[in-house]
Design an enzyme around this catalytic site. Structure first.
Site, PDB file in Angstrom:
ATOM      1  N   GLU A  25       0.828  -1.210   0.000  1.00 29.65           N
ATOM      2  CA  GLU A  25       0.000   0.000   0.000  1.00 29.65           C
ATOM      3  C   GLU A  25       0.867   1.266   0.000  1.00 29.65           C
ATOM      4  OE1 GLU A  25      -3.999  -0.799   2.379  1.00 29.65           O
ATOM      5  OE2 GLU A  25      -2.227  -1.272   3.591  1.00 29.65           O
ATOM      6  N   LYS A 102     -11.257   3.017  -0.284  1.00 32.27           N
ATOM      7  CA  LYS A 102     -10.099   2.320  -0.849  1.00 32.27           C
ATOM      8  C   LYS A 102     -10.671   1.278  -1.801  1.00 32.27           C
ATOM      9  CE  LYS A 102      -6.821   1.455   2.089  1.00 32.27           C
ATOM     10  NZ  LYS A 102      -5.913   0.874   3.114  1.00 32.27           N
TER      11      LYS A 102
END
Length: 127
Positions: A25, A102
């Site tokens: 990430e 997300k």
């Protein structure tokens, strides 16, 4: 005519950002959708065709982009920064709703997304 509620919004603006706690990430990043809805009295803008009495959503987008460009572990923290930026730059805003999604969360499951949604009201001591 009486306006009882009014909002300026930015709906599902897409950003590639580096928020999260996992190495992938923070190194590769991922896509996010951000929706911001700012509560304000827009009576003046409804009666006068002047940007000076409105909230410029182009500026709103730039504020959100600036905060999305700062990597954070928590999207909650990003949402808080966006709320502060909105209140600091638009004194006429009384409350803000922020949704950060997300799009490909590392869940090991197939879903549209995961994220946070907050409703923040300006307190009287804030300008």
């Amino acid at each position: 005519m009486k306006v009882t509620e009014s909002y300026v919004f930015l709906k599902e603006a897409r950003f590639h950002a580096f928020h999260g706690v996992l190495p992938q990430e923070t190194e590769v990043g991922q896509d996010f959708l951000v929706t911001v809805r700012a509560a304000m009295d827009m009576s003046a803008a409804m009666n006068h065709d002047m940007l000076e009495v409105a909230l410029d959503y182009g500026t709103l987008y730039q504020l959100v982009k600036r905060e999305m460009d700062i990597p954070s572990q928590l999207v909650e923290h990003v949402a808080g920064r966006i709320a502060h930026a909105v209140f600091d730059n638009f004194p006429q805003v009384t409350a803000v709703d922020i949704n950060i999604t997300k799009l490909n969360p590392p869940l090991g499951a197939d879903c549209f997304g995961a994220g946070v949604e907050v409703h923040v009201e300006k307190v009287k001591s804030e300008k």
